[in-house]
Enzyme design. Structure first.
Site, PDB file in Angstrom:
ATOM      1  N   LYS A   1       0.848  -1.205   0.000  1.00 29.46           N
ATOM      2  CA  LYS A   1       0.000   0.000   0.000  1.00 29.46           C
ATOM      3  C   LYS A   1       0.874   1.242   0.000  1.00 29.46           C
ATOM      4  O   LYS A   1       0.635   2.186  -0.760  1.00 29.46           O
ATOM      5  CB  LYS A   1      -0.929  -0.006   1.223  1.00 29.46           C
ATOM      6  CG  LYS A   1      -2.092  -0.958   1.060  1.00 29.46           C
ATOM      7  CD  LYS A   1      -2.885  -1.169   2.341  1.00 29.46           C
ATOM      8  CE  LYS A   1      -3.964  -2.222   2.115  1.00 29.46           C
ATOM      9  NZ  LYS A   1      -4.621  -2.701   3.332  1.00 29.46           N
TER      10      LYS A   1
ATOM     11  N   GLN B   1      -4.735  -1.418   9.555  1.00 27.06           N
ATOM     12  CA  GLN B   1      -4.682  -2.745   8.935  1.00 27.06           C
ATOM     13  C   GLN B   1      -5.277  -3.788   9.884  1.00 27.06           C
ATOM     14  O   GLN B   1      -4.847  -3.898  11.032  1.00 27.06           O
ATOM     15  CB  GLN B   1      -3.218  -3.092   8.607  1.00 27.06           C
ATOM     16  CG  GLN B   1      -3.035  -4.408   7.898  1.00 27.06           C
ATOM     17  CD  GLN B   1      -3.581  -4.382   6.466  1.00 27.06           C
ATOM     18  OE1 GLN B   1      -3.372  -3.432   5.716  1.00 27.06           O
ATOM     19  NE2 GLN B   1      -4.281  -5.435   6.098  1.00 27.06           N
TER      20      GLN B   1
ATOM     21  N   ASP C   1     -11.458   3.110   3.994  1.00 29.10           N
ATOM     22  CA  ASP C   1     -11.892   1.713   3.896  1.00 29.10           C
ATOM     23  C   ASP C   1     -13.418   1.617   3.832  1.00 29.10           C
ATOM     24  O   ASP C   1     -13.964   0.535   3.603  1.00 29.10           O
ATOM     25  CB  ASP C   1     -11.410   0.937   5.134  1.00 29.10           C
ATOM     26  CG  ASP C   1     -10.311  -0.038   4.785  1.00 29.10           C
ATOM     27  OD1 ASP C   1     -10.091  -0.293   3.589  1.00 29.10           O
ATOM     28  OD2 ASP C   1      -9.671  -0.556   5.724  1.00 29.10           O
TER      29      ASP C   1
END
Ligand SMILES: NC(=O)c1ccc[n+]([C@@H]2O[C@H](COP(=O)([O-])OP(=O)(O)OC[C@H]3O[C@@H](n4cnc5c(N)ncnc54)[C@H](OP(=O)(O)O)[C@@H]3O)[C@@H](O)[C@H]2O)c1
Length: 299
Positions: A54, A98, A121
């Site tokens: 990422k 995460q 997200d």
């Protein structure tokens, strides 16, 4: 008949290219550089790989990447203090913690702590609500990637019959909302669905997000349907000659003979997820600065 194979790797590269172009324009016209903060708790090897990937892709599209690594035993208090700082930092437009996190931390509490405008997200309950009520939301990256591939392949989705197999907050539910927003007739199937084969056979669009290897066989698929396989399942070593191969939730070999188009695993939906994370960070940056939404990168 053999289905068109939707190349998610190439598609994701195109999306990243579009993001990079629009980031360059933001910098040139407005002096703004989007920033994505990724928080990693502990040392899970798979999570470390994702976070590295990422960070690399964030920098490649011209954004700032901020990585925060916290020890596995970090207290809830210290993690929340970091999230609060990132929420308040104008250089940070997107925040991603995460998952999974160690057991002493609650994923729901973490998501709730993130500013919904920076929730790239798309997991915050406010974003779920905005999506469900047809308003501008941050949309979960994987379903957003699936939607982009469907629109690219089919154009207008209006009136099509779509089945989403799986009802998770991360994939199934937002996917169903997105398809409904594009005027599909949507069925959400799950482990209690009766006659799943019959339900799938009616669908012009099948999105499988089940988490079971090769769960959907080709003879459930309506001829010509578009099949999006979200599943990522690693086969036990003995089933594939020792390699621990990755397979989807759809039995690709039989489905490819019936479907009109299908995403492979690997190389289908997977690569789109990070590309959509970058797209969401760009969207969040445009919104907070009162600028137009980035073209072709939102739901
Ligand atoms: N490509 C990507 O980037 C990406 C991103 C996220 C997830 N994934 C993959 O996508 C898959 C699904 O992920 P998820 O997070 O949505 O999983 P999840 O939270 O475990 O949800 C799975 C869903 O499948 C349903 N299901 C289970 N067994 C079923 C059956 N026999 N018949 C019908 N439905 C059944 C479950 O129904 P109930 O609700 O009734 O239990 C549940 O709603 C996993 O393989 C995951 O690794 C990929």
């Amino acid at each position: 008949m053999t289905a068109e194979i939707i190349d998610g790797k190439a598609f994701a590269a195109r999306v990243r290219g579009q993001v990079a172009e629009q980031v360059a324009r933001l910098k040139a016209d407005h002096g703004i550089t989007p920033g994505l903060a990724v928080v990693l708790v502990g040392e899970d090897p798979a999570s470390q790989v994702y976070v590295r990937s990422k960070g690399k892709q964030t920098v490649e599209v011209g954004m700032n990447s901020f990585e925060h690594k916290l020890p596995a035993d970090v207290s809830r208090y210290d993690l929340f203090a970091l999230i609060d700082r990132l929420n308040a930092d104008p250089a940070v437009n997107g925040i991603l913690v995460q998952f999974p996190v160690p057991d002493h931390l609650s994923e729901a509490e973490i998501v709730a702590r993130i500013d919904p405008a920076k929730d790239v997200d798309g997991l915050h309950i406010e974003n779920a609500g905005l999506l469900a009520s047809g308003q501008k939301a941050m949309v979960s990256c994987t379903p957003l990637g699936c939607l982009m591939m469907l629109r690219d392949r089919l154009g207008d989705l209006s009136g099509l019959d779509a089945v989403v197999i799986g009802r998770s907050n991360l994939v199934g539910k937002p996917m169903a909302q997105l398809l409904l927003r594009d005027s599909c007739t949507v069925t959400v199937a799950h482990s209690r669905t009766r006659d799943l084969p019959g339900v799938v056979r009616r669908a012009d669009i099948v999105v499988a997000a089940v988490g079971r290897p090769r769960f959907v066989p080709g003879d459930w698929i309506k001829p010509g349907a578009t099949v999006i396989d979200v599943g990522i399942n690693r086969l036990p070593h003995e089933e594939d000659g020792g390699k621990g191969k990755l397979v989807g939730d759809v039995d690709f070999d039989s489905a490819v003979r019936v479907a009109g188009a299908i995403t492979p695993v690997p190389g289908g939906v997977g690569p789109m997820t990070i590309a959509c994370l970058l797209a969401n960070t760009l969207t969040a940056t445009c919104r907070v600065n009162g600028l137009d939404e980035p073209e072709g990168l939102t739901a």
